[in-house]
Design a protein around this motif. Structure first.
Motif, PDB file in Angstrom:
ATOM      1  N   ASP A  14      47.977 -54.966 -46.249  1.00 32.64           N
ATOM      2  CA  ASP A  14      48.986 -53.994 -46.678  1.00 32.64           C
ATOM      3  C   ASP A  14      48.751 -53.573 -48.128  1.00 32.64           C
ATOM      4  O   ASP A  14      48.919 -52.391 -48.473  1.00 32.64           O
ATOM      5  CB  ASP A  14      50.382 -54.597 -46.548  1.00 32.64           C
ATOM      6  CG  ASP A  14      50.869 -54.674 -45.108  1.00 32.64           C
ATOM      7  OD1 ASP A  14      50.190 -54.126 -44.214  1.00 32.64           O
ATOM      8  OD2 ASP A  14      51.932 -55.287 -44.884  1.00 32.64           O
TER       9      ASP A  14
ATOM     10  N   ARG B 209      50.502 -51.612 -36.159  1.00 32.75           N
ATOM     11  CA  ARG B 209      51.030 -51.647 -37.531  1.00 32.75           C
ATOM     12  C   ARG B 209      50.476 -50.499 -38.370  1.00 32.75           C
ATOM     13  O   ARG B 209      51.195 -49.941 -39.222  1.00 32.75           O
ATOM     14  CB  ARG B 209      50.697 -52.981 -38.192  1.00 32.75           C
ATOM     15  CG  ARG B 209      51.333 -53.162 -39.581  1.00 32.75           C
ATOM     16  CD  ARG B 209      50.988 -54.512 -40.168  1.00 32.75           C
ATOM     17  NE  ARG B 209      51.674 -54.781 -41.412  1.00 32.75           N
ATOM     18  CZ  ARG B 209      52.873 -55.345 -41.526  1.00 32.75           C
ATOM     19  NH1 ARG B 209      53.535 -55.668 -40.426  1.00 32.75           N
ATOM     20  NH2 ARG B 209      53.428 -55.573 -42.705  1.00 32.75           N
ATOM     21  N   TYR B 210      49.203 -50.153 -38.155  1.00 26.87           N
ATOM     22  CA  TYR B 210      48.552 -49.136 -38.993  1.00 26.87           C
ATOM     23  C   TYR B 210      48.312 -47.822 -38.239  1.00 26.87           C
ATOM     24  O   TYR B 210      47.509 -47.003 -38.680  1.00 26.87           O
ATOM     25  CB  TYR B 210      47.244 -49.690 -39.547  1.00 26.87           C
ATOM     26  CG  TYR B 210      47.443 -50.914 -40.411  1.00 26.87           C
ATOM     27  CD1 TYR B 210      47.989 -50.801 -41.683  1.00 26.87           C
ATOM     28  CD2 TYR B 210      47.114 -52.184 -39.936  1.00 26.87           C
ATOM     29  CE1 TYR B 210      48.196 -51.924 -42.475  1.00 26.87           C
ATOM     30  CE2 TYR B 210      47.312 -53.312 -40.719  1.00 26.87           C
ATOM     31  CZ  TYR B 210      47.854 -53.185 -41.986  1.00 26.87           C
ATOM     32  OH  TYR B 210      48.065 -54.293 -42.768  1.00 26.87           O
TER      33      TYR B 210
END
Length: 309
Positions: free
Chosen positions: A85, A136-137
């Motif tokens: 992150d 998530r990405y």
């Protein structure tokens, strides 16, 4: 003269899209091949010159280890996303892209992964991992090394694939499973198979090129979502580059409607002559020959990330 200046000068105009420094590079970066680097998390904090160099010279970043299972999955139940992150935030802040490396690999797995006991468990863990990480990405990481280094070092009939926990439990179909799972999570992401040792002028490299092409043809014939091939240029400095062989290999991949990316580029110099000027001249020539073989004398079109795992 610094070693870097010598090497860059010797590479010559064939590699100029990689070498134009900031700020001049910033003026042409949309037309040039994107240049990137593998990022060491500690250096981003401890060395202020390091992140500034990334900002000045790079358009792509990839974490050396922060998306590998060993760093990302300390336990079966947990994901440790903080380092990835942080790099994503750094890329966003500085107008860069972050590539995803890697979703499935034979190496760099925590002990609990290597203890997976059967096919059902392997399938469930792989799918869960890919769904969680790509999800998530989604929309932010636009290119993923979905499967890293699937081919055996010395492929032969009945043993084309590198041994791994995934191969042992799922067979060669693990490659297809990984690609289809990633595509289902993010249909817009570029899905890549990444591998190395294709550029040498020897039987080993020729056998690996053939086995790899056969694997890719099989995937394409089954409409498996695969968009690009990543070439890891871990060049052995003492060996010459098979420029015609590399050019033909890249052309064959391109004929299957695949982009071809230089995902990694380094020259291993431990067996080269000790005097720096002689060694660096060989290093520069190997890199130049590799890029010329990759481009085949044509105008560069493919995206590139240069780094080292």
């Amino acid at each position: 003269m610094r070693r870097r200046d010598f090497v860059l000068g010797a590479l010559g105009t064939g590699a100029l899209p990689y070498l134009v420094p900031a700020p001049a590079f910033a003026q042409t970066k949309r037309a040039a091949i994107p240049y990137g680097a593998a990022i060491r998390d500690g250096a981003m904090i401890d060395d202020p010159v390091y992140p500034q160099a990334i900002i000045d010279y790079c358009q792509l970043v990839v974490g050396e280890g922060n998306l590998k299972w060993s760093e990302l999955r300390p336990t079966r139940e947990t994901f440790a996303f903080q380092l990835a992150d942080d790099l994503m935030a750094f890329a966003d802040k500085n107008g860069m892209e972050m590539r995803g490396h890697t979703l499935v690999w034979y190496a760099s797995n925590p002990d609990w992964v290597e203890a997976i006991a059967n096919a059902d468990e392997a399938r469930a863990e792989m799918v869960h991992h890919i769904e969680t990480v790509v999800g998530r990405y989604k929309g932010r990481v636009r290119s993923w090394d979905v499967v890293n280094e699937p081919m055996a070092d010395h492929p032969k009939t009945g043993a084309l694939y590198r041994d791994s926990i995934w191969l042992r439990h799922l067979g060669p179909d693990y490659v297809e499973l990984a690609l289809r799972t990633a595509a289902a999570v993010d249909p817009d992401a570029q899905l890549v198979i990444n591998d190395f040792d294709f550029e040498q002028s020897n039987d080993k490299a020729r056998a690996k090129r053939k086995a790899f092409l056969d694997m890719v043809r099989g995937l394409k014939s089954r409409d498996v979502p695969l968009h690009a091939i990543g070439l890891q240029g871990h060049i052995q400095g003492e060996l010459t580059i098979d420029k015609p062989g590399l050019t033909a290999f890249v052309a064959e991949l391109a004929s299957m409607d695949l982009a071809v990316l230089v995902t990694e580029l380094d020259v291993i110099d431990n067996l080269l002559p000790r005097p720096e000027i002689e060694r660096d001249g060989i290093i520069a020539q190997r890199a130049k020959d590799y890029l010329r073989g990759y481009w085949g004398g044509k105008t560069p079109r493919s995206r590139a990330h240069l780094g080292h795992q």
